[in-house]
Design a protein around this motif. Structure first.
Motif, PDB file in Angstrom:
ATOM      1  N   VAL A   1       0.843  -1.200   0.000  1.00 47.97           N
ATOM      2  CA  VAL A   1       0.000   0.000   0.000  1.00 47.97           C
ATOM      3  C   VAL A   1       0.880   1.252   0.000  1.00 47.97           C
ATOM      4  CG1 VAL A   1      -1.628   1.329   1.433  1.00 47.97           C
ATOM      5  CG2 VAL A   1      -1.985  -1.134   1.094  1.00 47.97           C
ATOM      6  N   MET A   2       1.897   1.257   0.862  1.00 49.26           N
ATOM      7  CA  MET A   2       2.770   2.419   0.970  1.00 49.26           C
ATOM      8  C   MET A   2       3.603   2.606  -0.308  1.00 49.26           C
ATOM      9  SD  MET A   2       1.903   3.554   3.860  1.00 49.26           S
ATOM     10  CE  MET A   2       3.107   4.854   4.095  1.00 49.26           C
ATOM     11  N   GLU A   3       4.086   1.491  -0.860  1.00 47.31           N
ATOM     12  CA  GLU A   3       4.918   1.567  -2.076  1.00 47.31           C
ATOM     13  C   GLU A   3       4.137   2.160  -3.246  1.00 47.31           C
ATOM     14  OE1 GLU A   3       7.382  -2.372  -0.938  1.00 47.31           O
ATOM     15  OE2 GLU A   3       6.385  -2.419  -2.911  1.00 47.31           O
ATOM     16  N   THR A   4       2.896   1.705  -3.403  1.00 50.82           N
ATOM     17  CA  THR A   4       2.105   2.219  -4.524  1.00 50.82           C
ATOM     18  C   THR A   4       1.797   3.701  -4.314  1.00 50.82           C
ATOM     19  OG1 THR A   4       1.098   0.046  -4.687  1.00 50.82           O
ATOM     20  CG2 THR A   4       0.105   1.788  -5.997  1.00 50.82           C
ATOM     21  N   GLY A   5       1.477   4.064  -3.068  1.00 48.69           N
ATOM     22  CA  GLY A   5       1.227   5.473  -2.761  1.00 48.69           C
ATOM     23  C   GLY A   5       2.415   6.328  -3.180  1.00 48.69           C
ATOM     24  N   GLU A   6       3.587   5.843  -2.862  1.00 51.23           N
ATOM     25  CA  GLU A   6       4.827   6.550  -3.208  1.00 51.23           C
ATOM     26  C   GLU A   6       5.014   6.635  -4.731  1.00 51.23           C
ATOM     27  OE1 GLU A   6       8.184   8.657  -2.907  1.00 51.23           O
ATOM     28  OE2 GLU A   6       6.821   8.230  -1.243  1.00 51.23           O
ATOM     29  N   ARG A   7       4.672   5.551  -5.415  1.00 55.65           N
ATOM     30  CA  ARG A   7       4.867   5.493  -6.871  1.00 55.65           C
ATOM     31  C   ARG A   7       3.969   6.481  -7.627  1.00 55.65           C
ATOM     32  NH1 ARG A   7       2.726   2.146 -10.632  1.00 55.65           N
ATOM     33  NH2 ARG A   7       1.800   0.650  -9.180  1.00 55.65           N
ATOM     34  N   VAL A   8       2.738   6.647  -7.173  1.00 55.99           N
ATOM     35  CA  VAL A   8       1.823   7.538  -7.901  1.00 55.99           C
ATOM     36  C   VAL A   8       1.851   8.965  -7.361  1.00 55.99           C
ATOM     37  CG1 VAL A   8       0.227   5.690  -8.472  1.00 55.99           C
ATOM     38  CG2 VAL A   8      -0.194   7.073  -6.456  1.00 55.99           C
ATOM     39  N   ARG A   9       2.720   9.171  -6.395  1.00 60.18           N
ATOM     40  CA  ARG A   9       2.743  10.432  -5.678  1.00 60.18           C
ATOM     41  C   ARG A   9       2.818  11.654  -6.606  1.00 60.18           C
ATOM     42  NH1 ARG A   9       7.833  11.853  -1.914  1.00 60.18           N
ATOM     43  NH2 ARG A   9       7.743  14.048  -2.451  1.00 60.18           N
ATOM     44  N   THR A  10       3.730  11.629  -7.570  1.00 60.55           N
ATOM     45  CA  THR A  10       3.927  12.787  -8.450  1.00 60.55           C
ATOM     46  C   THR A  10       2.660  13.094  -9.237  1.00 60.55           C
ATOM     47  OG1 THR A  10       6.110  11.807  -8.677  1.00 60.55           O
ATOM     48  CG2 THR A  10       5.662  13.763  -9.992  1.00 60.55           C
ATOM     49  N   THR A  11       2.045  12.058  -9.773  1.00 59.54           N
ATOM     50  CA  THR A  11       0.817  12.236 -10.539  1.00 59.54           C
ATOM     51  C   THR A  11      -0.302  12.775  -9.655  1.00 59.54           C
ATOM     52  OG1 THR A  11       1.483  10.140 -11.521  1.00 59.54           O
ATOM     53  CG2 THR A  11      -0.626  11.040 -12.218  1.00 59.54           C
ATOM     54  N   PHE A  12      -0.418  12.170  -8.491  1.00 61.87           N
ATOM     55  CA  PHE A  12      -1.468  12.564  -7.553  1.00 61.87           C
ATOM     56  C   PHE A  12      -1.291  14.031  -7.155  1.00 61.87           C
ATOM     57  CE2 PHE A  12      -4.156   9.937  -4.372  1.00 61.87           C
ATOM     58  CZ  PHE A  12      -5.170  10.874  -4.440  1.00 61.87           C
ATOM     59  N   GLU A  13      -0.041  14.404  -6.884  1.00 58.74           N
ATOM     60  CA  GLU A  13       0.235  15.778  -6.468  1.00 58.74           C
ATOM     61  C   GLU A  13      -0.059  16.765  -7.589  1.00 58.74           C
ATOM     62  OE1 GLU A  13       3.574  14.704  -3.082  1.00 58.74           O
ATOM     63  OE2 GLU A  13       4.151  16.035  -4.722  1.00 58.74           O
ATOM     64  N   ALA A  14       0.250  16.367  -8.823  1.00 54.92           N
ATOM     65  CA  ALA A  14      -0.021  17.248  -9.962  1.00 54.92           C
ATOM     66  C   ALA A  14      -1.524  17.486 -10.083  1.00 54.92           C
ATOM     67  CB  ALA A  14       0.539  16.633 -11.248  1.00 54.92           C
ATOM     68  N   LEU A  15      -2.294  16.431  -9.880  1.00 55.70           N
ATOM     69  CA  LEU A  15      -3.753  16.567  -9.956  1.00 55.70           C
ATOM     70  C   LEU A  15      -4.277  17.484  -8.845  1.00 55.70           C
ATOM     71  CD1 LEU A  15      -6.438  15.708 -11.281  1.00 55.70           C
ATOM     72  CD2 LEU A  15      -6.468  13.736  -9.735  1.00 55.70           C
ATOM     73  N   LEU A  16      -3.773  17.274  -7.629  1.00 54.75           N
ATOM     74  CA  LEU A  16      -4.200  18.123  -6.508  1.00 54.75           C
ATOM     75  C   LEU A  16      -3.872  19.594  -6.782  1.00 54.75           C
ATOM     76  CD1 LEU A  16      -3.231  16.223  -3.209  1.00 54.75           C
ATOM     77  CD2 LEU A  16      -5.515  16.667  -4.113  1.00 54.75           C
ATOM     78  N   LYS A  17      -2.660  19.837  -7.255  1.00 56.37           N
ATOM     79  CA  LYS A  17      -2.232  21.216  -7.557  1.00 56.37           C
ATOM     80  C   LYS A  17      -3.139  21.851  -8.594  1.00 56.37           C
ATOM     81  CE  LYS A  17       2.156  22.414  -5.955  1.00 56.37           C
ATOM     82  NZ  LYS A  17       2.992  21.223  -5.634  1.00 56.37           N
ATOM     83  N   ALA A  18      -3.536  21.046  -9.588  1.00 55.12           N
ATOM     84  CA  ALA A  18      -4.361  21.588 -10.675  1.00 55.12           C
ATOM     85  C   ALA A  18      -5.793  21.875 -10.211  1.00 55.12           C
ATOM     86  CB  ALA A  18      -4.370  20.615 -11.855  1.00 55.12           C
ATOM     87  N   VAL A  19      -6.327  21.023  -9.357  1.00 50.27           N
ATOM     88  CA  VAL A  19      -7.727  21.243  -8.955  1.00 50.27           C
ATOM     89  C   VAL A  19      -7.865  22.319  -7.875  1.00 50.27           C
ATOM     90  CG1 VAL A  19      -8.484  18.915  -9.578  1.00 50.27           C
ATOM     91  CG2 VAL A  19      -7.883  19.388  -7.209  1.00 50.27           C
ATOM     92  N   LEU A  20      -6.828  22.489  -7.056  1.00 53.39           N
ATOM     93  CA  LEU A  20      -6.958  23.371  -5.885  1.00 53.39           C
ATOM     94  C   LEU A  20      -7.418  24.803  -6.188  1.00 53.39           C
ATOM     95  CD1 LEU A  20      -4.228  22.238  -3.360  1.00 53.39           C
ATOM     96  CD2 LEU A  20      -6.630  22.699  -2.868  1.00 53.39           C
ATOM     97  N   PRO A  21      -6.809  25.491  -7.171  1.00 56.23           N
ATOM     98  CA  PRO A  21      -7.262  26.867  -7.398  1.00 56.23           C
ATOM     99  C   PRO A  21      -8.741  26.925  -7.773  1.00 56.23           C
ATOM    100  CG  PRO A  21      -5.267  26.382  -8.668  1.00 56.23           C
ATOM    101  CD  PRO A  21      -5.722  25.088  -8.047  1.00 56.23           C
ATOM    102  N   ARG A  22      -9.222  25.905  -8.457  1.00 60.69           N
ATOM    103  CA  ARG A  22     -10.631  25.918  -8.887  1.00 60.69           C
ATOM    104  C   ARG A  22     -11.560  25.526  -7.745  1.00 60.69           C
ATOM    105  NH1 ARG A  22     -11.260  23.047 -14.525  1.00 60.69           N
ATOM    106  NH2 ARG A  22     -13.338  23.940 -14.259  1.00 60.69           N
ATOM    107  N   VAL A  23     -11.123  24.603  -6.912  1.00 57.85           N
ATOM    108  CA  VAL A  23     -11.927  24.200  -5.752  1.00 57.85           C
ATOM    109  C   VAL A  23     -12.019  25.363  -4.741  1.00 57.85           C
ATOM    110  CG1 VAL A  23     -11.859  22.683  -3.712  1.00 57.85           C
ATOM    111  CG2 VAL A  23     -11.617  21.717  -6.002  1.00 57.85           C
ATOM    112  N   ALA A  24     -10.956  26.177  -4.702  1.00 57.12           N
ATOM    113  CA  ALA A  24     -10.912  27.293  -3.755  1.00 57.12           C
ATOM    114  C   ALA A  24     -11.826  28.457  -4.167  1.00 57.12           C
ATOM    115  CB  ALA A  24      -9.482  27.796  -3.602  1.00 57.12           C
ATOM    116  N   GLN A  25     -12.230  28.481  -5.453  1.00 59.59           N
ATOM    117  CA  GLN A  25     -13.124  29.553  -5.932  1.00 59.59           C
ATOM    118  C   GLN A  25     -14.501  29.391  -5.318  1.00 59.59           C
ATOM    119  OE1 GLN A  25     -12.595  32.205  -7.966  1.00 59.59           O
ATOM    120  NE2 GLN A  25     -10.457  31.568  -7.852  1.00 59.59           N
ATOM    121  N   PRO A  26     -15.080  30.456  -4.777  1.00 61.44           N
ATOM    122  CA  PRO A  26     -16.465  30.305  -4.313  1.00 61.44           C
ATOM    123  C   PRO A  26     -17.384  30.014  -5.502  1.00 61.44           C
ATOM    124  CG  PRO A  26     -15.601  32.549  -3.908  1.00 61.44           C
ATOM    125  CD  PRO A  26     -14.530  31.787  -4.610  1.00 61.44           C
ATOM    126  N   MET A  27     -18.311  29.076  -5.310  1.00 60.45           N
ATOM    127  CA  MET A  27     -19.220  28.747  -6.425  1.00 60.45           C
ATOM    128  C   MET A  27     -20.662  29.072  -6.053  1.00 60.45           C
ATOM    129  SD  MET A  27     -17.868  25.393  -8.358  1.00 60.45           S
ATOM    130  CE  MET A  27     -17.603  24.276  -7.030  1.00 60.45           C
TER     131      MET A  27
END
Ligand code: HPA
Length: 277
Positions: free
Chosen positions: A251-277
Motif C-alpha cells: 500500500v505504501m509503495e504504490t502510494g509513493e509510486r503515484v505520488r507525483t501524478t497525484f500531487e499534480a492533480l491536486l495542484k491543478a484542482v486546488l485553485p478551482r476548488v478554492a473559488q467560491p461557487m
C-alpha cells in the motif's frame, strides 16, 4: 466537559493564532500520500499533539501533523496523516479535524485515501474519483445528540461528493492526460484486510473500492455543509483478485509510486476548488 463545537472552536483559534494564512481548502492526506504537505510554501507545521482535542495518529505512514501553507497561490490546511476507527477512535473523534476545518472558516475539503480496487477495470496505481460511498463501518460520526450549530439532525447524503468538484477534477485530469476513474467507495472498520468472500460481496452490492477511512470525515463535512472532493489511489487490487496476500508495505509503495501524478492533480484542482461557487 465542553461540547464538540466549543472544542473545535478552541482548536481552530489556536491554529489560526499560529499562522498568518487563512486556509481556503482543507486537505486530508491518506496513507503514503502525505508528502504533498511537504511541498507547501510558507508552511506552519503543527503536530497534532499541540492541538487541543485533536486525535493522535498511530498508523505507520501517517506523520500526524497539520501543515498550513500555500499550494501555488491557494492557502490550504493539510492533515498529514489521519486517524481511523480501527485505531480505537470513535467516528466522532475521527471526524473532529473536519469540525475544526469548518470552525477555521473553510468551505471545501479534499480527502485522499489508499484503497483496494474491487472493480476489475482498475489496476494498481489507478486514481479514482469517489462518486458515492457505502458506509459499512457500523457507526456514524453523528451518533449522539445533534448540535444544530453544526447542522441538522438528519443530513441529506444525496449529493455528498460535489458534482461540480468532480467535473473540475475530470477536466484537470484530462488536461494533463491522466486517466481518472470514478467509483463507489465501501468503508469497512478494519484493521484486517477483507476476505475474498467479502470482496465478492462488496462487488455485488456495487462497490468499486474498499478502504478503512474517509466516510466518517465526509459525513461530518456534509453535516456542516462543506463541499467534498475525494480521490482514492488503488494501492492494491482487493483480496482474492490476484493470487497474492495483501500487505501494508505494498500500500505504501504504490502510494509513493503515484505520488507525483497525484500531487499534480491536486495542484491543478486546488485553485478551482478554492473559488467560491
Ligand atoms: N482493503 C482495505 N483498505 C485498504 C486496502 C484494501 O485492500 N488497500 C488500502 N487500504
Amino acid at each position: 466537559m465542553s461540547d464538540q463545537f466549543t472544542l473545535a472552536d478552541n482548536a481552530a483559534k489556536l491554529i489560526l493564532a499560529r499562522t498568518p494564512l487563512r486556509p481556503k481548502v482543507g486537505l486530508v492526506l491518506g496513507s503514503g500520500l502525505g508528502a504533498f504537505a511537504d511541498s507547501l510554501t510558507g508552511a506552519t507545521k503543527i503536530p497534532y499533539s499541540e492541538i487541543p482535542s485533536f486525535p493522535q495518529s498511530t498508523a505507520i505512514g501517517h506523520a500526524g501533523r497539520l501543515v498550513i501553507g500555500n499550494a501555488g497561490s491557494v492557502p490550504v490546511a493539510a492533515m498529514q496523516g489521519r486517524v481511523h476507527q480501527y485505531e480505537g477512535y470513535s467516528a466522532q473523534q475521527v471526524a473532529f479535524p473536519l469540525r475544526v476545518f469548518a470552525r477555521m472558516g473553510m468551505n471545501s475539503v479534499i480527502l485522499t485515501n489508499a484503497a483496494g480496487g474491487i472493480n476489475l477495470g482498475y489496476s494498481q496505481g489507478a486514481l479514482v474519483l469517489i462518486k458515492d460511498h457505502i458506509n459499512l463501518q457500523g457507526t456514524n460520526p453523528l451518533v449522539g445528540p445533534n448540535d444544530d450549530r453544526f447542522g441538522v439532525r438528519f443530513p441529506d447524503m444525496t449529493h455528498t461528493y460535489s458534482r461540480a468538484y468532480r467535473e473540475i477534477a475530470r477536466e484537470e485530469a484530462a488536461k494533463v492526460g491522466l486517466i481518472l476513474h470514478e467509483g463507489i467507495y465501501a468503508a469497512l472498520l478494519g484493521p484486517s484486510y477483507e476476505t475474498p468472500a467479502e470482496i465478492d460481496h462488496l462487488r455485488r452490492i456495487g462497490a468499486d473500492l474498499v478502504g478503512m477511512s474517509t466516510v466518517a470525515e465526509v459525513i461530518a463535512a456534509r453535516h456542516m455543509g462543506l463541499k467534498v472532493l475525494a480521490i482514492s489511489c488503488v494501492t492494491n487490487m482487493a483480496a482474492g483478485i490476484l493470487d497474492q496476500p495483501l500487505s501494508h508495505a505494498e500500500v505504501m509503495e504504490t502510494g509513493e509510486r503515484v505520488r507525483t501524478t497525484f500531487e499534480a492533480l491536486l495542484k491543478a484542482v486546488l485553485p478551482r476548488v478554492a473559488q467560491p461557487m
